[in-house]
Design a protein around this motif. Structure first.
Motif, mmCIF file in Angstrom:
data_model
loop_
_atom_site.group_PDB
_atom_site.id
_atom_site.type_symbol
_atom_site.label_atom_id
_atom_site.label_comp_id
_atom_site.label_asym_id
_atom_site.label_seq_id
_atom_site.Cartn_x
_atom_site.Cartn_y
_atom_site.Cartn_z
ATOM 1 N N THR A 1 3.004 9.531 10.659
ATOM 2 C CA THR A 1 2.595 10.377 9.674
ATOM 3 C C THR A 1 2.491 9.949 7.985
ATOM 4 O O THR A 1 1.941 10.412 7.275
ATOM 5 C CB THR A 1 3.788 11.460 9.453
ATOM 6 O OG1 THR A 1 5.014 11.004 9.301
ATOM 7 C CG2 THR A 1 3.594 12.731 10.269
ATOM 8 N N CYS A 2 2.663 8.781 7.877
ATOM 9 C CA CYS A 2 2.239 7.666 6.733
ATOM 10 C C CYS A 2 1.197 7.623 6.588
ATOM 11 O O CYS A 2 0.291 7.290 7.399
ATOM 12 C CB CYS A 2 3.080 6.367 6.857
ATOM 13 S SG CYS A 2 2.396 5.375 5.529
ATOM 14 N N PRO A 3 0.764 8.363 5.269
ATOM 15 C CA PRO A 3 -0.877 8.254 5.048
ATOM 16 C C PRO A 3 -1.229 6.865 4.677
ATOM 17 O O PRO A 3 -2.496 6.756 4.631
ATOM 18 C CB PRO A 3 -0.681 9.159 3.676
ATOM 19 C CG PRO A 3 0.678 9.073 2.997
ATOM 20 C CD PRO A 3 1.574 9.006 4.302
ATOM 21 N N ALA B 1 0.730 -1.303 0.064
ATOM 22 C CA ALA B 1 -0.095 -0.089 0.057
ATOM 23 C C ALA B 1 0.915 1.414 -0.051
ATOM 24 O O ALA B 1 0.359 2.269 -0.318
ATOM 25 C CB ALA B 1 -1.003 0.066 1.286
ATOM 26 N N CYS B 2 2.275 1.171 0.186
ATOM 27 C CA CYS B 2 3.124 2.326 0.209
ATOM 28 C C CYS B 2 3.193 2.882 -0.961
ATOM 29 O O CYS B 2 3.170 2.157 -2.108
ATOM 30 C CB CYS B 2 4.403 1.897 0.492
ATOM 31 S SG CYS B 2 6.022 3.199 0.195
ATOM 32 N N ILE B 3 2.649 4.290 -1.123
ATOM 33 C CA ILE B 3 2.788 5.066 -2.333
ATOM 34 C C ILE B 3 4.136 5.682 -2.845
ATOM 35 O O ILE B 3 3.942 6.328 -3.769
ATOM 36 C CB ILE B 3 1.366 5.893 -2.552
ATOM 37 C CG1 ILE B 3 1.578 6.722 -1.212
ATOM 38 C CG2 ILE B 3 0.195 5.039 -2.530
ATOM 39 C CD1 ILE B 3 0.401 7.787 -1.201
ATOM 40 N N GLY B 4 4.896 5.625 -1.826
ATOM 41 C CA GLY B 4 6.182 6.216 -2.299
ATOM 42 C C GLY B 4 6.433 7.550 -2.392
ATOM 43 O O GLY B 4 7.059 8.307 -2.924
ATOM 44 N N CYS B 5 5.414 8.197 -1.235
ATOM 45 C CA CYS B 5 5.143 9.688 -1.291
ATOM 46 C C CYS B 5 6.137 10.211 -0.440
ATOM 47 O O CYS B 5 6.643 11.427 -0.819
ATOM 48 C CB CYS B 5 3.950 9.895 -0.384
ATOM 49 S SG CYS B 5 3.962 9.592 1.281
ATOM 50 N N GLY B 6 7.001 9.464 0.383
ATOM 51 C CA GLY B 6 8.271 10.208 1.099
ATOM 52 C C GLY B 6 7.931 11.240 2.220
ATOM 53 O O GLY B 6 9.158 11.709 2.882
ATOM 54 N N ALA B 7 6.553 10.770 2.730
ATOM 55 C CA ALA B 7 6.377 11.373 4.086
ATOM 56 C C ALA B 7 7.039 11.019 5.304
ATOM 57 O O ALA B 7 7.475 11.736 6.107
ATOM 58 C CB ALA B 7 4.930 11.439 4.264
ATOM 59 N N CYS B 8 7.573 9.654 5.063
ATOM 60 C CA CYS B 8 8.405 9.067 6.223
ATOM 61 C C CYS B 8 9.820 9.810 6.146
ATOM 62 O O CYS B 8 10.235 10.281 7.160
ATOM 63 C CB CYS B 8 8.491 7.672 5.780
ATOM 64 S SG CYS B 8 8.915 7.128 4.184
ATOM 65 N N VAL B 9 10.053 10.123 5.288
ATOM 66 C CA VAL B 9 11.429 10.857 5.237
ATOM 67 C C VAL B 9 11.217 12.327 5.613
ATOM 68 O O VAL B 9 12.145 12.779 6.449
ATOM 69 C CB VAL B 9 12.095 10.705 3.597
ATOM 70 C CG1 VAL B 9 13.499 11.532 3.791
ATOM 71 C CG2 VAL B 9 12.323 9.530 3.118
#
Ligand code: SF4
Ligand code: FES
Lengths: 246, 220
Positions: free
Chosen positions: A223-225, A158-166
């Protein structure tokens, strides 16, 4: 509703940026955050000013491009929601909202709120794939996979690679992203062929891109959506240690 | 050996080393506390001194002692390396802090507590260990230890340092298992349970001794 926006403006990668304040009036509570920005941009264009640059594509929470930090949180204050799915009703009339780009050395700013996240692509190129024989699609039930593993792999995918984690991590660590990608393959039989090289190569790519080390603060998970959790980082660590020792 | 050196240049490799040395230091804490608790016996320090003598004169323990100092050194060096690398990876912070609510303050201040423990370690080593080991005149370890712990000023320094140690271990102990990859939903409850012994039990045990000698009147 009327709101005040404090937005980071930066002409290009090397220019110095600064916050600029804009008043946005008659915002509908049903607008998404991006629609509100669209409205402001139309106004700016009419006034002959440079519109605010921001990334977006699907606007339905699946592409992961709408990267920005709203009031200190990537994707804003609502849990499990991307910026494009955040509605203005989550804010109150008269609010001042601070909007900043993702901050990480490995995500250099391109302009305003747009950052370059191709470092994620390079990590994927290093190992985010499986080898399959071409030809007819195999029967879906030919390889038994237990329910728990299938569900876990699906959750990771489900990870969309948005980069919010970083963006949220004080160390700019990419381990939640890499953990999700590793889990997605490691739990399935199809991912076993390259399992060892995959984890070694993806971690090497992650390090080469200059992401920081995970110090287990958990800001990424918060914070991961897409609700990716720290278990995937534990699995990444386990896979890596096993690959190192085997 | 080559793979080991190569591993230490990677992010997870460095963290593994910090976790492993950290756990090794935890084992040392258990042994140290076990010996210290003998100070509470009313045998005039007989058993305490016998144990200290055993620790100082058994070759296997002497080897362990070298390992211990090496462990402390590696734990510190690699923690600092990792912290510096992390700071440079962030480069620029946010105007509005994302921290409250998304991460615990303990997890963000580990290096601070670690450095505090280092300061304590230096004071502690030169106040007791070096005097006992390398001092010019022979020292009665029991008398010296009780004397240090009975001084209210030193007692407070010791107690505060143990609070720092507790905070450091609160995050550090379970983080080590996360780094080893064992922090899975299955084992997490067990790890969290054992963690309480380490972050609360051990520092509290150490801190009780100065409380006992400086503020509860000791053996009188
Ligand atoms: S793990 Fe979550 S926050 Fe990180 S890239 Fe994937 S979806 Fe985004
Ligand atoms: S625009 Fe695609 S996830 Fe937000």
């Amino acid at each position: 509703m009327n709101i005040s926006l404090k937005v980071w403006r930066q002409r290009n990668k090397s220019a110095d940026g600064e916050f600029k304040t804009y008043k946005v009036e008659e915002v509908s509570p049903d607008m998404s955050f991006l629609e509100m920005l669209d409205m402001l941009n139309e106004l700016l264009v009419k006034r002959g000013e440079d519109p605010i640059a921001f990334d977006h594509d699907c606007r339905e929470g699946i592409c992961g491009t709408c990267s920005m930090v709203i009031n200190g949180r990537p994707h804003g204050p609502i849990k499990g929601v991307t910026t494009c799915q955040l509605h203005m009703r989550s804010f109150s009339n008269g609010d001042t909202i601070v909007v900043e780009p993702f901050r990480a050395r490995s995500f250099p700013i391109v302009k305003d709120l747009v950052v370059d996240r191709s470092s994620f692509e390079r990590i994927m190129i290093a190992g985010g794939y499986v080898s399959v024989r071409t030809g007819n699609a195999p029967d879906a039930n030919a390889i038994p996979i237990n329910k728990h593993d299938a569900d876990e792999a699906f959750n990771a995918a489900a990870c969309i690679g948005c980069g919010a984690c970083v963006a949220s991590c004080k160390n700019s660590s990419a381990m939640l992203f890499v953990g999700a990608k590793i889990s997605q393959y490691a739990l399935l039989p199809q991912g076993q062929v390259e399992a060892k090289e995959r984890v070694l190569n993806m971690v090497a790519a992650m390090d080469a891109e200059g992401f920081g080390n995970c110090s287990n603060t958990g800001a990424c998970e918060a914070t991961c959506p897409k609700g990716i959790n720290l278990t995937h980082i534990a699995r990444l660590n386990r896979q890596y240690t096993t690959a190192l020792l085997s | 050996m080559q793979w080991f050196i190569k591993a230490l240049s990677t992010s997870i490799g460095k963290k593994l080393l910090v976790g492993l040395t950290g756990l090794f230091l935890c084992i040392f804490l258990v042994v140290h506390l076990y010996i210290n608790l003998h100070l509470l016996k009313t045998d005039g320090g007989e058993e305490f001194k016998a144990l200290a003598h055993f620790m100082g004169n058994t070759w296997a323990i002497k080897v362990m002692e070298i390992g211990l100092f090496l462990g402390i050194l590696l734990h510190i060096i690699y923690s600092i390396l990792i912290t510096l690398q992390n700071r440079s990876a962030k480069a620029v912070g946010y105007a509005k802090s994302p921290n409250p609510g998304t991460s615990s303050w303990v997890s963000r201040t580990m290096i601070f507590w670690g450095l505090l423990i280092l300061v304590f370690l230096v004071i502690h080593l030169q106040g007791i260990y070096f005097k006992y080991k390398f001092g010019s005149e022979p020292v009665d370890l029991y008398v010296l230890t009780v004397q240090v712990m009975s001084d209210p000023v030193w007692a407070i320094v010791y107690i505060l340092s143990m609070v720092g140690l507790g905070i450091h271990l609160y995050h550090g102990f379970q983080s080590a298992f996360q780094t080893f990859g064992w922090n899975t939903p299955k084992y997490k409850p067990l790890i969290n349970l054992v963690a309480v012994v380490f972050w609360l039990g051990i520092p509290a045990g150490f801190a009780f001794l100065p409380v006992f000698f400086a503020f509860l009147g000791g053996h009188q």
